[in-house]
Design an enzyme around this catalytic site. Structure first.
Site, short mmCIF file in Angstrom:
data_model
loop_
_atom_site.label_atom_id
_atom_site.label_comp_id
_atom_site.label_asym_id
_atom_site.label_seq_id
_atom_site.Cartn_x
_atom_site.Cartn_y
_atom_site.Cartn_z
N ASP A 31 -89.58 52.65 40.87
CA ASP A 31 -89.56 51.71 42.04
C ASP A 31 -90.37 50.47 42.00
OD1 ASP A 31 -89.16 50.86 44.63
OD2 ASP A 31 -90.70 52.14 45.46
N ASP A 75 -85.73 44.95 44.90
CA ASP A 75 -86.44 46.20 44.93
C ASP A 75 -85.42 47.29 44.39
OD1 ASP A 75 -87.70 48.72 45.62
OD2 ASP A 75 -87.76 48.30 47.79
#
Length: 406
Positions: free
Chosen positions: A95, A284
């Site tokens: 992430d 992201d």
């Protein structure tokens, strides 16, 4: 630290049995970079989680940083690591939108209908290198899920290298299905407890530790999510694969340096129609969809879908765009950034199976622009944290490789 960030996927597939040891490939060379492969795990999007997340994003003021992850949507990118002196296997989500490594304790309490131990667990007492820091680890997500536990330090291995004394969270209670490897800025770390009190100082997260312990030459990494149909991809810490992109890498400055990986999104073009954005957008890998200013999201939905895209409302007042699953996916969307980087994304990246004959539209409304995996699969992205910049180029899907250190 605010309480909402981008979207991560829940994974219910057991990749490792508890206690299994991952054979580790030893590396005698020092190329200045570390490669970490990941598996792509797909599942239908959790529509309820997405709708809740949209509702929370619309409550935020524009340009709000979003330092934490929502975890119940679509595909995820999971990598194999080990933690502890006895190399306990874990599978964690990569992430770029969060910054902390946390794993699930072997005695953790999983929330109902959550398989939090299915992707490996960690037993601190069995690791001779575990050091408890005596502070609470707490992280919350936009869909209302959360994880709590304790902070500690231990040995972490992946990609043929080992780092020592790495700070991480040992989670003992969670409604998340597996651990997370957050690789964003250290200023984005979850350093407050469950009551919002600052419980611990900012620390060296995994990318910083890799640099300080000499495993990589630069505080950077490049991301290759591969094609939508691919089963694997790769992140390279401290390096770039020059075979994986077309044209030149264009440098775009980070607009929220030290906090989150936002860059300036200038325009979006579909079928000759230009939409002026001129705002920050977060890149992201923990997010499945794209989230844009509500007015722009609405305009694109109308122009692209006509009667095939509709805004549907839920009992709690939240809403989301849905598309007819049989709608045409011909064409593309072009994103242009402040310094001239341009990424073309096929329209097929904007239809997502939500189960029960429903398909979710890949651009949803938000007061914070987020470019998730359905954008990132079309881009080769180099994140240079120390320089507060990101480099972008159109991706090239290939098995060829030409890696060099940054």
């Amino acid at each position: 630290m605010v309480s909402f960030k981008s979207v991560l996927a829940t994974v219910a597939l057991a990749l490792f049995a508890q206690g299994t040891i991952i054979p580790e490939e030893k590396r005698d060379d020092s190329p200045g970079f570390v490669t970490l492969d990941f598996d792509v795990i797909t599942k239908p999007i959790d529509v309820n989680a997405t709708a809740k997340f949209i509702s929370e994003l619309l409550k935020l003021e524009k340009r709000s940083p979003i330092p934490l992850s929502l975890i119940n949507e679509g595909s995820s990118y999971a990598s194999k690591i080990t933690v502890g002196s006895n190399k306990q296997p874990q599978t964690v989500i990569i992430d770029t939108g969060s910054s902390d490594l946390w794993v699930v304790d072997s005695n953790a309490q999983c929330a109902p209908r959550v398989s939090c131990k299915s992707s490996g667990t960690f037993s601190p007492s069995s690791s001779s290198t575990w050091q408890s820091l005596g502070a609470q680890f707490a992280i919350g997500y936009g869909d209302g899920s959360s994880s709590t536990g304790t902070w500690g330090k231990d040995t972490v291995s992946f990609g043929g290298v080992t780092i020592t004394g790495q700070q991480l969270g040992d989670v003992t209670q969670t409604s998340v299905n597996q651990g997370i490897l957050g690789i964003g800025y250290t200023g984005n770390e979850a350093v407050t407890d469950a009551n919002g009190n600052r419980d611990i100082s900012n620390y060296d997260n995994v990318p910083v530790t890799l640099k300080k312990q000499g495993k990589i030459n630069s505080l950077s990494y490049s991301l290759y999510l591969n094609s939508p149909s691919a089963s694997s991809g790769q992140i390279i810490f401290g390096g770039v694969d020059n075979a994986k992109y077309s044209g030149s890498l264009i440098t775009e400055p980070v607009t929220q340096p030290g906090v989150a990986l936002f860059i300036n999104l200038n325009t979006i073009n579909y079928n000759g129609q230009n939409y002026q954005v001129s705002e920050d957008a977060l890149l992201d890998s923990g997010t499945t969809l794209t989230y844009l200013d509500p007015q722009i999201a609405s305009q694109i939905a109308q122009d692209v879908g006509g009667n095939t895209i509709s805004l549907q409302y839920f009992s709690d007042g939240s809403s989301a765009y849905f598309i007819d699953c049989g709608a045409s996916t011909q064409g593309s969307v072009t994103y242009t950034f402040g310094n001239g980087a341009k990424i073309v994304v096929p329209l097929s990246e904007f239809t997502f199976n939500a189960g029960n004959g429903q398909c979710l539209w890949g651009i949803q409304p938000s007061n914070t622009n987020i470019l998730g995996d359905n954008f990132l699969r079309s881009a080769y992205v180099v994140y240079e944290l120390a320089l507060d910049q990101v480099k972008l180029a159109q991706v090239k899907y290939t098995t060829a490789s030409s890696i060099s250190a940054i």
